[in-house]
Design an enzyme around this catalytic site. Sequence first.
Site: not given
Length: 485
Positions: A35, A40-41, A52, A287, A463
């Site tokens: 890497e 984690g990229g 998020k 992308r 419910h």
Amino acid sequence: MTINTSDVIVIGGGTGGYGTALRAASLGLDVVLVERDKVGGTCLHRGCIPSKAMLHAAELVDGIAEARERWGVKATVDSVDWGALVATRDDIVTRNHKGVEAHLAHAGVRVVRGSARLTGPRAVRVEGLRADAAPDGPGSSASGAADFTARRAVVLATGSRPRTLPGLAPDGRRVVTSDDALFAPGLPASVLVLGGGAIGVEYASFHRSMGAEVTLVEAADRIVPLEDADVSRHLARGLKKRGIDVQAGARLLDAELLENGVRARVRTARGEHRTVEAERLLVAVGRVPVTEGLGLDAAGLTTDERGFVVPADWSRLETAVPGVHVVGDLLPPPSLGLAHASFAEGLLVAETLAGLPSAPVDYAAVPRVTYSSPQTASVGLGEAEARARGQEVDVNTMPLTAVAKGMVHGQGGVVKVVAEAGGGRVLGVHLVGPNVSEMIAESQLIVGWDAEPSDVARHVHAHPTLSEAVGEVFLTLAGRGLHQQ
């Protein structure tokens, strides 16, 4: 002869890469993961997780507005402390990053930090090695490079980068891509979002929650064009209700950089020319795979016209060159370019290399989520897609406001199910509304296990919940609905 030999070499430490490495190591294979940045990229550092986190902050801001305007709670937002928000986001990313590193170390995966280049089908040269990453013995060099070979396979997992537009180079301030939008300085008062796919919609939603004037431009005739048409319609309605100017079927003609923003000319779906000025232009037009400098030619590999590395065997995700596999965003459709699909692809490749039977990824059963407000979540085929394949289908929809919990939330939304005619298999489930990202797992199992509406209708939904609307749609398709439509 180099001593830097392992069973598997994985190039790229994003979700597909580290997922492959962890599973392969757990199956007893000796794994090297290369890497050049951080494990984690994009997902962990520039995409899924930080975005998020910011969208959750946006939900809190929206919740305060709803509390005041709908529920009589006398609360207001004085301001958003951008520095504090960023610090919380970065803390979440950092803790996740440390967690991934710890998992890799515990599994015995050797992480080599540098830029990898193929020198043969199972041969890799790593350049720009950090001092703490250089291997010992033959194969390493004082220039910060080392050679590695794989006994079983090389797995390509280098991911993708945002597509940019000619003449509009991102500067991190006035013109940004989805990779750097969250790291631009402060909160703009106005944003022009170019691209109405999931990423563009999420960023449009975030900036609107934070008080910006937002224009969303999508060239296709509807936003989130890969989703069912009813999903697009309900999502567009929800975004417009929040004050976002949604322009589908529109084109960016040109854009001019100003000292503190951009001025763009847009041709609308009606052929009208509009001028839009905004502090920030956010480019979210897709992308492209990252293959530059990867040395594909040296391994006998080529890409298609779109830059994807196409597997010769999708059941193993193996290329035409034996011993070279590919996962994640390097794959063309039907792969989805989603982090969770990349994980599944990594598991498939690792188990294949370990000699275990592993079912190919069922892309039709992989859920898709847009984390805007309202959210969308879907799995399987849309109505038009099913009919285009020659399927005779039964379709049933129900607004979320038809159940009590939907009224409580007050954001509208819909459940739509597409099934084979005459009570056959469920082909697709499509949701729009609050928190539907947390509701899609049930539907994923329904589609993935080829369930029929009558199978689902036997099960009682709690419910009051939003999921009651899902249950009621299946009851109706099974001929047992209490609220027939």
